[in-house]
Design an enzyme around this catalytic site. Structure first.
Site, short mmCIF file in Angstrom:
data_model
loop_
_atom_site.label_atom_id
_atom_site.label_comp_id
_atom_site.label_asym_id
_atom_site.label_seq_id
_atom_site.Cartn_x
_atom_site.Cartn_y
_atom_site.Cartn_z
CB THR A 73 -13.75 -98.07 17.28
OG1 THR A 73 -13.39 -99.21 18.05
CG2 THR A 73 -15.15 -98.26 16.71
CB CYS B 48 -0.51 -61.98 20.04
SG CYS B 48 0.49 -60.85 19.07
N GLY C 270 -6.33 -83.85 9.62
CA GLY C 270 -5.30 -83.52 8.65
C GLY C 270 -3.92 -83.57 9.30
CB SER C 271 -2.70 -82.54 12.64
OG SER C 271 -3.13 -81.21 12.53
CB SER D 133 -8.59 -81.89 7.29
OG SER D 133 -9.34 -81.65 8.46
N GLY D 134 -11.60 -83.22 7.06
CA GLY D 134 -13.04 -83.01 6.88
C GLY D 134 -13.51 -81.61 7.16
CG HIS D 135 -12.01 -79.06 10.53
ND1 HIS D 135 -11.73 -77.76 10.86
CD2 HIS D 135 -10.84 -79.72 10.62
CE1 HIS D 135 -10.43 -77.65 11.14
NE2 HIS D 135 -9.88 -78.83 11.00
CG ASN E 15 -2.30 -72.98 6.50
OD1 ASN E 15 -1.30 -73.39 5.93
ND2 ASN E 15 -2.28 -72.56 7.75
C1 LIG Z 1 -6.21 -77.12 8.90
C2 LIG Z 1 -4.96 -77.57 8.25
C3 LIG Z 1 -4.27 -78.69 8.72
C4 LIG Z 1 -4.70 -79.43 9.95
O1 LIG Z 1 -5.87 -80.18 9.75
P1 LIG Z 1 -6.67 -80.65 11.08
O2 LIG Z 1 -7.72 -81.59 10.56
O3 LIG Z 1 -7.25 -79.42 11.67
O4 LIG Z 1 -5.68 -81.31 11.95
C5 LIG Z 1 -3.12 -79.08 8.06
N1 LIG Z 1 -2.71 -78.43 6.98
C6 LIG Z 1 -3.33 -77.36 6.48
C7 LIG Z 1 -2.81 -76.70 5.25
C8 LIG Z 1 -4.49 -76.89 7.10
O5 LIG Z 1 -5.11 -75.81 6.62
#
Ligand SMILES: *Cc1c(COP(=O)(O)O)cnc(C)c1O
Length: 387
Positions: free
Chosen positions: A232, A319, A72-73, A194-196, A146
């Site tokens: 890839t 922190c 996602g980043s 993002s997948g996770h 988030n």
């Molecule tokens: C987790 C998150 C991301 C980052 O996604 P990653 O796949 O962990 O890099 C970006 N934006 C939001 C709102 C998220 O919750």
């Protein structure tokens, strides 16, 4: 007994069994390189095509508008950097409480919209900023936050962007699979996911890019992803993402109904604790999110105590990252530092059970009481109360 209660699903999620099964074929059997011409490669290529169709169906766009990325980043970086930062053109409008993968990409030509204590960006503020600034190229506003889970008025924002003819990107990492999304009717030009966060694996994401845009690649050196993202492909990860998003969208209504019941139970119990507040409004909010602040408590200490009881949750204070600053999200809501410090984020998933919630609700109040008994801040609060 070793209790383990996971209440940090906004940080990451457990992979689903169907996702893992679907992925394993592309790790052990059809492990070919999708760019290879022989059958093993073609199998992998076909699997990516299928996953692309699944992601596109979930967002109501064309498969060729979906580009797989490494996170996602990366999707956020790509959309913002290649649209504005590197070309040095145009102002970007965003909000104060975006993810750092948005805020840290932005340059000097940035307008930050305020967030109010309800946890929402105001469409009127956006319209005002656009009417006063003729050189805006891009608006990037997250779909759902988030930390506090508030869901932004994305359709209204999309409508305004269309009216002023500026591009609209949204970080939908927390929203995908939890809220119905239609990039066409919502006038979204680019969307990150993002997948996770949706029960697929870490290290795979996607960016939707409206086909009328020509977004230059961020990663160079290969013809993958229609010449837009070299490297890839993470075939198994992509396959898993496709399965996960299809599953999430199919389950959405039922899952949210169940999550809301669980959330209400937690909310009602936790709000019985003295001097606690909910951060962000309860209504326009992801069904799995609650974010509380407890006066007189350090978020870090609270997390450690919960961890000792086998409960994983999160706090807005940073922190652990070596800084004592509380979360920029909670500060954006206007919370004073000491209250932002005492925050606790609870995020559920479809795997969270009623027993886990019972356990958490049983453990939390005595921990709060114990920490407050040691807290000079709490002592002051009580002293002032007595006067
Ligand atoms: C987790 C998150 C991301 C980052 O996604 P990653 O796949 O962990 O890099 C970006 N934006 C939001 C709102 C998220 O919750």
């Amino acid at each position: 007994m070793n209790t383990s209660v996971y209440l940090d699903n906004a940080a990451t999620t457990r992979i689903s069994d169907t996702v893992l099964e679907g992925m394993s074929v592309y790790l052990k059997e059809s492990y070919g390189n999708p760019s290879s011409l022989y059958a093993l490669g073609r199998d992998a290529e076909r699997a990516i095509t299928k996953a692309r169709e699944r992601v596109a169906a979930a967002l109501n766009c064309l498969p060729q508008e979906i580009y797989f990325t490494g996170s996602g980043s990366e999707s956020n970086n790509w959309a913002i950097r290649q649209c504005t930062v590197d070309s040095g053109q145009g102002t970007v409008i965003t909000s104060e409480f975006e993810h750092h993968a948005v805020l840290h990409v932005l340059g000097n030509n940035t307008i930050l919209l305020p967030v109010y204590d309800n946890g929402l960006v105001s469409p009127e503020d956006l319209e005002k900023a656009l009417s006063e600034n003729p050189y805006v190229k891009l608006v990037t506003i997250m779909f759902a936050n988030n930390e506090i889970g508030t869901v932004q008025p994305i359709s209204e924002i999309g409508e305004i962007c269309k009216k002023y003819n500026v591009l609209f990107h949204t970080d939908a990492v927390q929203a995908v699979g939890n809220i119905p999304i239609d990039v066409k009717s919502m006038n979204i030009d680019m969307l990150s996911l993002s997948g996770h966060k949706i029960h697929a694996m870490k290290g795979v994401g996607a960016l939707y890019v409206n086909s009328r845009l020509r977004l230059p690649p961020l990663i160079l050196g290969g013809a993958q992803e229609n010449n837009r993202r070299a490297g890839t492909e993470n075939v198994a990860g992509i396959v898993g993402l496709g399965i996960a998003i299809e599953e999430a969208v199919a389950d959405m209504e039922q899952k949210n109904a169940e999550l809301l019941k669980k959330r209400e139970r937690i909310y009602n119990e936790v709000m019985k604790i003295e001097r606690v507040r909910l951060n962000g409004e309860l209504q326009r909010r992801l069904a799995n999110n609650l974010n509380f602040s407890f006066e007189g408590i350090e978020g870090e200490a609270l997390l450690l105590q919960l961890d000792l009881k086998g409960i994983s949750a999160s706090s807005g204070s940073a922190c652990t990252s070596g800084s004592l600053d509380p979360s920029h999200v909670l500060l954006a809501l206007g919370l004073p530092h000491e209250i932002a410090h005492g925050s606790l984020r609870i995020t559920l998933s479809k795997y969270t059970t009623d027993n886990e919630i019972d356990y958490f609700l049983q453990q939390l109040p005595p921990i709060i009481e114990k920490l407050r008994a040691l807290s000079p801040v709490w002592e002051n609060i009580k002293r002032e109360e007595a006067q």
